[in-house]
Design a protein around this motif. Structure first.
Motif, PDB file in Angstrom:
ATOM      1  N   GLU A   1      30.266  25.384  17.593  1.00  0.00           N
ATOM      2  CA  GLU A   1      30.019  26.818  17.456  1.00  0.00           C
ATOM      3  C   GLU A   1      29.822  27.480  18.807  1.00  0.00           C
ATOM      4  O   GLU A   1      30.143  28.656  18.995  1.00  0.00           O
ATOM      5  N   GLN A   2      29.292  26.730  19.777  1.00  0.00           N
ATOM      6  CA  GLN A   2      29.010  27.280  21.110  1.00  0.00           C
ATOM      7  C   GLN A   2      30.231  27.271  22.017  1.00  0.00           C
ATOM      8  O   GLN A   2      30.141  27.698  23.171  1.00  0.00           O
ATOM      9  N   GLY A   3      31.366  26.783  21.517  1.00  0.00           N
ATOM     10  CA  GLY A   3      32.595  26.855  22.296  1.00  0.00           C
ATOM     11  C   GLY A   3      32.927  25.631  23.113  1.00  0.00           C
ATOM     12  O   GLY A   3      33.757  25.709  24.034  1.00  0.00           O
TER      13      GLY A   3
ATOM     14  N   LEU B   1      32.214  12.140  13.314  1.00  0.00           N
ATOM     15  CA  LEU B   1      32.512  13.422  13.953  1.00  0.00           C
ATOM     16  C   LEU B   1      33.980  13.804  13.761  1.00  0.00           C
ATOM     17  O   LEU B   1      34.317  14.975  13.539  1.00  0.00           O
ATOM     18  N   GLN B   2      34.880  12.837  13.836  1.00  0.00           N
ATOM     19  CA  GLN B   2      36.311  13.113  13.643  1.00  0.00           C
ATOM     20  C   GLN B   2      36.593  13.673  12.258  1.00  0.00           C
ATOM     21  O   GLN B   2      37.505  14.477  12.071  1.00  0.00           O
ATOM     22  N   GLN B   3      35.800  13.249  11.287  1.00  0.00           N
ATOM     23  CA  GLN B   3      35.994  13.716   9.911  1.00  0.00           C
ATOM     24  C   GLN B   3      35.451  15.119   9.674  1.00  0.00           C
ATOM     25  O   GLN B   3      35.849  15.784   8.715  1.00  0.00           O
ATOM     26  N   ASN B   4      34.560  15.587  10.555  1.00  0.00           N
ATOM     27  CA  ASN B   4      33.856  16.841  10.266  1.00  0.00           C
ATOM     28  C   ASN B   4      34.064  17.951  11.295  1.00  0.00           C
ATOM     29  O   ASN B   4      33.637  19.089  11.041  1.00  0.00           O
ATOM     30  N   LEU B   5      34.679  17.669  12.434  1.00  0.00           N
ATOM     31  CA  LEU B   5      34.874  18.687  13.462  1.00  0.00           C
ATOM     32  C   LEU B   5      36.331  19.096  13.559  1.00  0.00           C
ATOM     33  O   LEU B   5      37.228  18.326  13.230  1.00  0.00           O
ATOM     34  N   SER B   6      36.557  20.317  14.028  1.00  0.00           N
ATOM     35  CA  SER B   6      37.927  20.794  14.246  1.00  0.00           C
ATOM     36  C   SER B   6      38.360  20.651  15.696  1.00  0.00           C
ATOM     37  O   SER B   6      39.530  20.807  16.009  1.00  0.00           O
ATOM     38  N   ILE B   7      37.396  20.366  16.600  1.00  0.00           N
ATOM     39  CA  ILE B   7      37.743  20.139  17.998  1.00  0.00           C
ATOM     40  C   ILE B   7      37.978  18.642  18.213  1.00  0.00           C
ATOM     41  O   ILE B   7      37.526  17.813  17.413  1.00  0.00           O
TER      42      ILE B   7
ATOM     43  N   THR C   1      24.854  16.903  13.603  1.00  0.00           N
ATOM     44  CA  THR C   1      24.209  18.217  13.738  1.00  0.00           C
ATOM     45  C   THR C   1      24.412  18.784  15.129  1.00  0.00           C
ATOM     46  O   THR C   1      24.756  19.963  15.307  1.00  0.00           O
ATOM     47  N   ILE C   2      24.191  17.937  16.140  1.00  0.00           N
ATOM     48  CA  ILE C   2      24.352  18.380  17.534  1.00  0.00           C
ATOM     49  C   ILE C   2      25.797  18.794  17.798  1.00  0.00           C
ATOM     50  O   ILE C   2      26.080  19.821  18.434  1.00  0.00           O
ATOM     51  N   ALA C   3      26.754  18.002  17.308  1.00  0.00           N
ATOM     52  CA  ALA C   3      28.170  18.276  17.558  1.00  0.00           C
ATOM     53  C   ALA C   3      28.623  19.573  16.882  1.00  0.00           C
ATOM     54  O   ALA C   3      29.407  20.344  17.445  1.00  0.00           O
TER      55      ALA C   3
END
Length: 601
Positions: free
Chosen positions: A51-53, A67-73, A44-46
């Motif tokens: 979204e905040q850049g 996190l690697q599975q769900n984030l684009s950064i 949730t935090i990530a």
């Protein structure tokens, strides 16, 4: 490169402190915010940070993997080094009693190596699922194990069961390695971002570009494409199923404007198939086209041309069979038939079901415009012209061309690249007979005669007039917002018995007028007769005057018959029982030139 904005998510407080301590040495290039969070909290935090850049996230273990599975950064994992394992195992070996190291395979494999190297008595236990932890701990507790070693999940569960726990921690050297990798990664990422930004700027200056994957989903579009507001449904109407695109070049018409669409395939190093669409608005619009020229484009067709013809009811079976065979050829074609039998429509349908369906269909009325001028403008890239490469040109009323114009047309066609364009000619007169009489260029006749088709008049072959009439009613309802459901049987009998001089064109016009006139939901016999009488009766004052000389009266009769035959000189001469040359002499003209009697076929 500016400062990298990073988020550190530590599964335990000690790691947060370690990250913050090490980050002090990188404060000139790295701006890091560190929080403590478990798997669910960390995700949730990530996501909020993304979204905040934030540029990237630094975390450890299962949290990092999630996190690697769900984030684009980018997500940088803080490893547990070999030194971390040896330090933990060594410390555990100093404690008396039964000891167990619990973890997933990727952890226990390295723990076992450290245990073997240090020759300690720590038991290494591998689990496959997190749900195995609590039952295993209860069993070990019953067996008298006094120390449990593992990651955050194992350590937390052991503490909750009042067992002694030792957390496998990442040391300072692992944090340093993670921050170094974060900086290196962002240097590469920022370099790619700069290149992508420059590429996007360049692409936004170009024509519209869109990329579709093999499922027909658009994965990219530039600003120019977005401004065109081409919906997936509209685009599919031009190019076909977006999930099965194929390379092609085509012209698409929207309202009075034209789009040039080019499709190219891309794949290879990208790992999967993509299609790139290049779409540009043409400078030329409908209003820029010469008078007597229209450009049409057609959507990809399903089914067969025979189905289309049979549904329309306009053409007889023999015509349908011949036209269907012509769809598989690219040769020139000659279609002969009376006014109103649907010659140009038949040519368009053949084009729609040919291999050229995705190229323009250009109708040229030879009574209005010189076809050589059209060829020069659109086949040789004249100023302000459309790119009509590969198009089919339908030359209507080719019989109206003078001998000189026929010869010029033949030279113009011969000068073009063979096979790039297709030419179809239509005529209301028997071109073969005119060629035998020396009144039509023989070479041009044989060129168009590669494929030849005659469409009989409405009354010459059996047609389903009842079906056609009802189809025309449906068409007129849509056009005029009416709800006519049919024609009285007595009225239909009048329609079936009537000799339609202008064939299907005259029938369609009459049905349009009947729909407008109808006062009820069904067209009555009296309304049918009213429309036919209005269309067939001479205008008031239309009676021939017998004033003047015989020559003047004869000329008025000739003009009246010529008008009744819609400007067709051959039929006019036949009705009057004179030759065409005699007819022209009496009218005081030679062979009529392009531009006269521009009646559409």
């Amino acid at each position: 490169m500016g400062k990298i904005k990073a988020l550190g998510i530590a599964p335990y407080e000690g790691l947060k402190e370690a990250i913050n301590t090490v980050a002090e040495n990188y404060k000139d290039i790295l701006e890091i915010t560190t929080v403590v969070g478990n798997l669910t909290q960390g995700l949730t935090i990530a996501e909020e940070a993304q979204e905040q850049g934030y540029d990237l996230v630094i975390s450890r273990g299962g949290t990092s993997e999630l996190l690697q599975q769900n984030l684009s950064i980018p997500v940088i994992n803080i490893d547990v080094s070999g030194y971390d394992f040896m330090r933990t195992i060594k410390l555990a070996g100093n404690i008396a009693g039964l000891k167990a190291f619990i973890g997933f395979p990727y952890i226990t494999k390295r723990a076992r190596s450290a245990n073997d190297l240090l020759q300690t008595d720590v038991r290494i236990i591998t689990i496959q699922k997190q749900a195995e932890i609590e039952p295993l701990l209860r069993e070990l507790n019953a067996q008298g194990y006094g120390l449990i070693i593992g990651d955050v999940a194992v350590y937390t569960s052991a503490k909750e069961m009042a067992m002694n726990g030792m957390l496998l921690t990442s040391g300072e050297e692992s944090v340093i390695d993670a921050l170094e990798r974060a900086i290196s990664t962002m240097k590469v990422v920022l370099g790619w971002r700069r290149q992508l930004e420059l590429a996007n700027r360049a692409l936004d200056q170009a024509s519209g570009i869109a990329i579709f994957d093999r499922q027909g989903k658009m994965v990219y579009s530039n600003t120019a494409y977005q401004a065109m507001q081409l919906s997936p449904n509209e685009l599919a109407g031009y190019v076909g199923n977006l999930a099965s695109l194929r390379p092609c070049n085509m012209l698409a018409k929207r309202d009075s404007a034209f789009f040039q669409i080019s499709i190219r395939s891309a794949g290879g190093e990208l790992g999967e198939a993509y299609h790139i669409l290049y779409v540009s608005l043409c400078d030329c619009t409908d209003t820029d086209l010469p008078q007597g020229v229209s450009v049409r484009n057609y959507k990809m067709q399903a089914g067969s041309i025979a189905d289309l013809f049979q549904q329309s009811g306009v053409y007889d079976e023999e015509t349908i069979d011949v036209a269907t065979s012509f769809c598989y050829s690219d040769q020139p074609m000659l279609i002969v038939g009376d006014i109103g039998v649907g010659k140009a429509d038949l040519a368009a349908s053949i084009h729609r079901y040919s291999s050229r369906w995705d190229t323009p269909f250009v109708v040229v009325n030879c009574r209005v415009v010189d076809p050589v001028d059209v060829i020069d403008k659109f086949c040789r890239g004249g100023e302000g012209s459309l790119d009509l490469k590969g198009a089919t040109f339908c030359l209507e009323f080719v019989e109206s061309l003078s001998q000189e114009a026929q010869e010029a047309l033949m030279r113009a066609i011969q000068s073009l690249d063979n096979g790039v364009w297709r030419f179809i000619a239509t005529s209301t007169e028997n071109i073969a007979e005119l060629a035998r009489q020396g009144k039509f260029n023989e070479e041009l006749f044989f060129y168009f005669s590669a494929l030849r088709l005659f469409i009989p008049r409405l009354e010459q072959t059996p047609r389903d007039i009842r079906k056609v009439a009802n189809l025309y009613i449906i068409e007129a309802n849509t056009k005029y917002g009416k709800q006519i459901t049919g024609i009285e049987e007595a009225g239909m009998d009048v329609i079936l018995r009537h000799q339609w001089r202008d064939n299907f064109r005259g029938l369609r016009q009459a049905l349009n007028q009947m729909v407008l006139l109808a006062k009820r939901s069904v067209i009555s016999r009296s309304e049918v007769e009213t429309v036919i009488r209005a269309r067939e009766t001479e205008e008031p004052g239309g009676d021939l005057s017998i004033e003047g000389t015989l020559e003047e009266i004869s000329l008025r009769i000739i003009h009246k018959v010529l008008e009744a035959e819609n400007g067709n000189y051959s039929r006019t001469a036949a009705r009057l029982g004179i030759g065409r040359s005699t007819l022209w002499r009496k009218l005081g003209t030679g062979n009529p030139q392009a531009g006269r009697d521009a009646t559409k076929d």
